[in-house]
Design a protein around this motif. Structure first.
Motif, short mmCIF file in Angstrom:
data_model
loop_
_atom_site.label_atom_id
_atom_site.label_comp_id
_atom_site.label_asym_id
_atom_site.label_seq_id
_atom_site.Cartn_x
_atom_site.Cartn_y
_atom_site.Cartn_z
N SER A 113 0.84 -1.20 0.00
CA SER A 113 0.00 0.00 0.00
C SER A 113 0.87 1.25 0.00
N ARG A 115 2.79 1.90 -2.24
CA ARG A 115 2.75 2.33 -3.63
C ARG A 115 1.96 3.63 -3.83
N THR A 116 0.84 3.75 -3.09
CA THR A 116 -0.01 4.92 -3.33
C THR A 116 0.58 6.19 -2.70
N MET A 117 1.70 6.07 -2.02
CA MET A 117 2.37 7.28 -1.57
C MET A 117 3.13 7.93 -2.73
N PRO A 140 -0.09 2.70 -9.53
CA PRO A 140 0.48 3.82 -10.27
C PRO A 140 1.50 3.36 -11.31
N GLN B 47 -7.23 0.27 -3.94
CA GLN B 47 -5.95 0.62 -3.32
C GLN B 47 -6.17 1.77 -2.35
N LEU B 48 -5.70 1.57 -1.13
CA LEU B 48 -5.87 2.60 -0.13
C LEU B 48 -5.16 3.89 -0.55
N ASN B 49 -5.81 5.00 -0.36
CA ASN B 49 -5.21 6.29 -0.70
C ASN B 49 -4.36 6.80 0.48
N ALA B 50 -3.05 6.79 0.24
CA ALA B 50 -2.13 7.13 1.34
C ALA B 50 -2.28 8.59 1.77
N SER B 51 -2.55 9.48 0.83
CA SER B 51 -2.65 10.90 1.19
C SER B 51 -3.84 11.14 2.13
N ASN B 54 -2.93 9.78 5.48
CA ASN B 54 -1.94 10.65 6.13
C ASN B 54 -2.58 11.93 6.65
N ILE B 62 6.76 8.74 6.53
CA ILE B 62 7.95 9.02 5.73
C ILE B 62 8.94 9.80 6.58
#
Lengths: 337, 337
Positions: A113, A115-117, A140, B47-51, B54, B62
DNA sequence: CTGAAAGCGCTTACAG
DNA sequence: CTGAAAGCGCTTACAG
């Protein structure tokens, strides 16, 4: 909690839209307004929240680079170039390491997961091969480095390993060498740099009408200095005496050269040595190492070009970019250096 | 647009909360429910959205690592360790390069809005010094590497450069060497690795009752192989003849050793050489290089410990961690290797 | 050029 | 254990 654009807007007596415009350097803002906003930002210690921006924009400005390890100079220097080129384009780079040919870790880096960063990924595989083509996630966007895997769903930056291996070997043949060892080969491998560079070696020998001598193949799993030293050591121990070595990368070459010198043989007198990658260390080994040079700036630029085009939705068909090469001649093959 | 948790929830016939729980591996979920959710995720390609995560969590997972350049092996190997240690803690690493002692770039990396993409920063300065202490932003958290800057507002990982430089020089003195050159010094510098290691060198000589000979100081701006070669070259050209070299890092040492050998002198016979950092290359130079070893895994762990404590708000007073060292003896100082 | 407002996709307190 | 809803802090169409 945190200072937000609303706080800045209130303080400066403008709308959040204006603050956003100032922060993003949009034009058509009166200098006086701009100054008021900047002052408010400074007074409040405002910092833009990147996660919020990323969520809203649907982009992170981060690209991922997945390599085996930065402790190998080739990958460290590649990473250096990728970071520099990305920086010039306003992108930052997350680096992940997958270790020495670790299938699970490579798959994990591709599918995590995390990856979506990132907006896209540059991936240099060492374990995955052609059979894994179906496992490559294309979203992506993904750019593959090297020729272990070819997929018509994915962009590639390739390096003509076979042609370069052939050129390196022909160069040694041109110096009059006839018993040329190859160090770093991977028995039974058919894809990947080892197999392709070795294939170039074989094409060159065959082109010169020379036989392929099994005793001149030096296996080496990881391409480290230690493995290069051991590999040539085993060969010399078994009584085989090459007059040249084509090492499949520079780290192997430096290890091999070290071992040759330790045994009282000379380079290039007894054994000429050529490497591959032309890492910075090659210039300062003793003797300096002749090597096959691929421009890493160029590889980095090409990879980011492909990635950015894909991210922007500009590219249709997946592309392949072939990086050019040349041989950097130094003392390890030239008697008078 | 993108597939969201809501889509997955609808498909699986559960609430978004449950999907979130599954995605985050929370306990107390019935296996059957879990399976339904996993199936829906797979079917929809969710896919989980990292933004978004966060933004909601107020953390990005990070950390930033800011170093001069990965093309210097020391920083590449440090980065390798930081990435590995971070990975074990569920963190990923953005690497930024600031070039060779570029003040503006160092400040830019510290203050850029990119900072908010990270939960914290590990920073190895090469240009900033004590006078810049007030310019250090403490939010997000910052850990400083080395002793160029000390600030009681910031955590540090230090490396006892002076003691280590003294130990290296005493080691050469212990071998009977008396005319010991130092390569890589920075004239007039008072902070930073160059000055501190040189100070150790001077303490050792003074401790042995030896004079400080200005002709034995070899300047070298950047700590590269080229600079090391040039520095010792200038010294030898001017007729100075040391019987040992303390190079302030390994890259300098390897360049210097190369130059010494090129001139027909022997190592360690004519000139013994000791380096600093113990990079992997040191083991495979010709001859293998004796060097001062600091555990980079330990430095990476210490830096991340400090950073995580600060991020979690666990630490009160800024801390200082001193990394231990020892001398790794090899052929460049030992006659019978 | 500015203001008020919607919505990006999550996490998580709040009720049940 | 689950559902409905608020809100993280931005960007940006929509009116004015």
């Amino acid at each position: 909690m945190a200072v937000t654009m609303h706080d800045v807007a209130r303080r400066a007596g403008v709308s959040v839209k204006t603050v956003s415009n100032v922060v993003n350097d949009y034009p058509h803002i009166r200098p006086a307004t701009r100054d008021r906003v900047m002052a408010a930002i400074a007074e409040l210690g405002y910092q833009l929240n990147a996660s919020a921006r990323n969520l809203r924009r649907g982009r992170t400005g981060i690209v991922g680079l997945v390599v085996p390890t930065l402790s190998l100079p080739y990958f460290a220097e590649l990473a250096e170039s990728v970071i520099e080129v990305a920086r010039a384009r306003g992108l930052v780079v997350i680096i992940e390491q997958t270790g020495n040919s670790d299938r699970e870790r490579e798959l994990e880096s591709l599918h995590s997961s995390r990856r979506t960063m990132t907006d896209g990924l540059i991936f240099s595989p060492l374990a995955l091969g052609p059979d894994d083509e179906q496992l490559l996630p294309t979203n992506p966007p993904l750019v593959l480095l090297g020729e272990r895997i070819f997929s018509d769903r994915v962009d590639h930056v390739t390096m003509r390993n076979t042609e370069a291996g052939q050129a390196a070997t022909e160069y040694l043949l041109g110096l009059g060498r006839r018993r040329i060892a190859v160090i770093g080969s991977h028995e039974g491998e058919v894809v990947g740099s080892a197999a392709l560079r070795t294939r170039g070696y074989e094409l060159a020998l065959q082109g010169a009408g020379l036989p392929l001598d099994p005793s001149l193949y030096g296996e080496a799993g990881p391409w480290t200095r230690a493995a290069g030293a051991e590999s040539i050591g085993r060969m010399l121990d078994s009584g085989v005496r090459p007059d040249a070595v084509f090492a499949l990368n520079d780290t192997l070459a430096i290890g091999a050269m070290h071992e040759i010198l330790v045994r009282g043989l000379t380079v290039p007198g007894d054994i000429a040595v050529i490497g591959f990658d032309d890492i910075e260390e090659a210039e300062y080994s003793a003797p300096p190492l002749t090597s096959v040079h691929f421009g890493r700036e160029e590889i980095a630029s090409a990879a980011l070009d492909l990635l950015e085009a894909r991210i922007a939705g500009r590219s249709a068909e997946p592309c392949r970019h072939d990086a050019p090469f040349h041989i950097a001649e130094r003392g390890s093959t030239m008697p008078h250096s």
